[in-house]
Design an enzyme around this catalytic site. Sequence first.
Site, PDB file in Angstrom:
ATOM      1  N   ARG A  99      20.225 -26.595  -8.449  1.00  0.00           N
ATOM      2  CA  ARG A  99      19.686 -24.979  -8.451  1.00  0.00           C
ATOM      3  C   ARG A  99      19.172 -24.641  -7.230  1.00  0.00           C
ATOM      4  O   ARG A  99      19.500 -23.333  -6.803  1.00  0.00           O
ATOM      5  CB  ARG A  99      19.023 -24.790  -9.797  1.00  0.00           C
ATOM      6  CG  ARG A  99      18.502 -23.452 -10.056  1.00  0.00           C
ATOM      7  CD  ARG A  99      19.744 -22.687 -10.616  1.00  0.00           C
ATOM      8  NE  ARG A  99      20.438 -22.077  -9.545  1.00  0.00           N
ATOM      9  CZ  ARG A  99      21.716 -21.787  -9.520  1.00  0.00           C
ATOM     10  NH1 ARG A  99      22.254 -21.865 -10.614  1.00  0.00           N
ATOM     11  NH2 ARG A  99      22.424 -21.012  -8.669  1.00  0.00           N
ATOM     12  N   LYS A 134      11.600  -5.516   5.128  1.00  0.00           N
ATOM     13  CA  LYS A 134      11.805  -5.310   3.793  1.00  0.00           C
ATOM     14  C   LYS A 134      12.299  -6.522   3.435  1.00  0.00           C
ATOM     15  O   LYS A 134      13.720  -6.586   2.778  1.00  0.00           O
ATOM     16  CB  LYS A 134      12.675  -3.978   3.333  1.00  0.00           C
ATOM     17  CG  LYS A 134      11.702  -2.828   3.600  1.00  0.00           C
ATOM     18  CD  LYS A 134      12.408  -1.619   3.356  1.00  0.00           C
ATOM     19  CE  LYS A 134      11.736  -0.375   3.580  1.00  0.00           C
ATOM     20  NZ  LYS A 134      12.690   0.881   3.293  1.00  0.00           N
ATOM     21  N   LYS A 166       4.122   4.498  12.541  1.00  0.00           N
ATOM     22  CA  LYS A 166       4.907   5.211  11.643  1.00  0.00           C
ATOM     23  C   LYS A 166       3.945   6.470  11.198  1.00  0.00           C
ATOM     24  O   LYS A 166       2.900   6.448  11.805  1.00  0.00           O
ATOM     25  CB  LYS A 166       5.195   4.260  10.218  1.00  0.00           C
ATOM     26  CG  LYS A 166       6.142   3.098  10.561  1.00  0.00           C
ATOM     27  CD  LYS A 166       6.497   2.190   9.256  1.00  0.00           C
ATOM     28  CE  LYS A 166       7.239   2.864   8.280  1.00  0.00           C
ATOM     29  NZ  LYS A 166       8.681   3.185   8.893  1.00  0.00           N
ATOM     30  N   GLU A 196       7.881   6.435  14.828  1.00  0.00           N
ATOM     31  CA  GLU A 196       8.763   7.092  13.983  1.00  0.00           C
ATOM     32  C   GLU A 196       8.515   8.703  14.136  1.00  0.00           C
ATOM     33  O   GLU A 196       7.487   9.016  13.851  1.00  0.00           O
ATOM     34  CB  GLU A 196       8.410   6.715  12.509  1.00  0.00           C
ATOM     35  CG  GLU A 196       9.190   7.177  11.205  1.00  0.00           C
ATOM     36  CD  GLU A 196       8.519   6.973  10.013  1.00  0.00           C
ATOM     37  OE1 GLU A 196       8.941   5.954   9.388  1.00  0.00           O
ATOM     38  OE2 GLU A 196       7.632   7.749   9.498  1.00  0.00           O
ATOM     39  N   ASP A 217      13.746   9.093  11.154  1.00  0.00           N
ATOM     40  CA  ASP A 217      13.527   9.034   9.802  1.00  0.00           C
ATOM     41  C   ASP A 217      13.920   9.943   8.905  1.00  0.00           C
ATOM     42  O   ASP A 217      13.545  11.219   8.983  1.00  0.00           O
ATOM     43  CB  ASP A 217      11.876   8.834   9.515  1.00  0.00           C
ATOM     44  CG  ASP A 217      11.455   8.432   8.290  1.00  0.00           C
ATOM     45  OD1 ASP A 217      12.320   7.554   7.651  1.00  0.00           O
ATOM     46  OD2 ASP A 217      10.472   9.054   7.815  1.00  0.00           O
TER      47      ASP A 217
END
Length: 279
Positions: A99, A134, A166, A196, A217
């Site tokens: 597994r 992410k 950002k 950004e 963005d």
Amino acid sequence: MINSIYVDNIIKTALLEDINYLDVTTDYLIDEEQENTARFLAKDDGILCGIDIALRVFRILQPEGFEATVYKKDGDELQKGDIIAEIKGKTRTILKGERTALNLIQHMSGVATATNKAVKIVKGTNASIADTRKTLPGLRPLQKYAVTVGGGRNHRYNLSDAAMLKDNHVDAGGGIKNAVAKLKEKLGHMTKVELEVRNLDELGQALEAGVDVIMLDNMSCEMMRDAVEITGGKALLEASGNVTEERLREIAETGVDIISMGAITHSVKAFDISLKIAD
């Protein structure tokens, strides 16, 4: 490409989570000296990634006497029914490691397959496909490696790799001009700055500030085309946000340099691979 200490730690953590102190099925059912052969089989078409890591699972469980014959290597295109590798070892080893090995190779192959599909969609344009931060906690190096196997490129690995402003950084840092200037006073000469922007006015400010990479963005394709023309090669342009498979080619054709996609790591479908005992 992946640090072996990191790989072993990931595998050992997964095995401890799965086995704990005893496999009540295998340990009570299977004689300690029994041996078997098993095969990794592709059950779909796609890109293989993680075969060496999957095999490492069994070698950790059985340091001596485990054997493997590998027929397909990372980056190979798989067809449904292909035999990826054949292993021979103690039956307890195979059953206990199955597994964990499959979880890793299925996920990594899923990332490589999704990335490769995106790369093929933008082929012939200026754009390259890149990942993001992410990623699943603890699995970032595996996922980023899988992206490269699929033909994509890595964005920064972590917050130490590059400066990336950002919207919240800009708002908290007193605006684009002030934030970039303050950063450049302290950054070393090897550290790049990405910013950004949400519109063409902010793009102009970014160019004046002299950043290395500008992230467009959630812009429309029309606005991205204007951004490419305005920038004129003075900075790399990265498209990000609302990047779907349906929009991918159109985004690439705007002339941007990079298209970053969180979906190829954080929400990818596992590639279907099975492990079957052959004798």
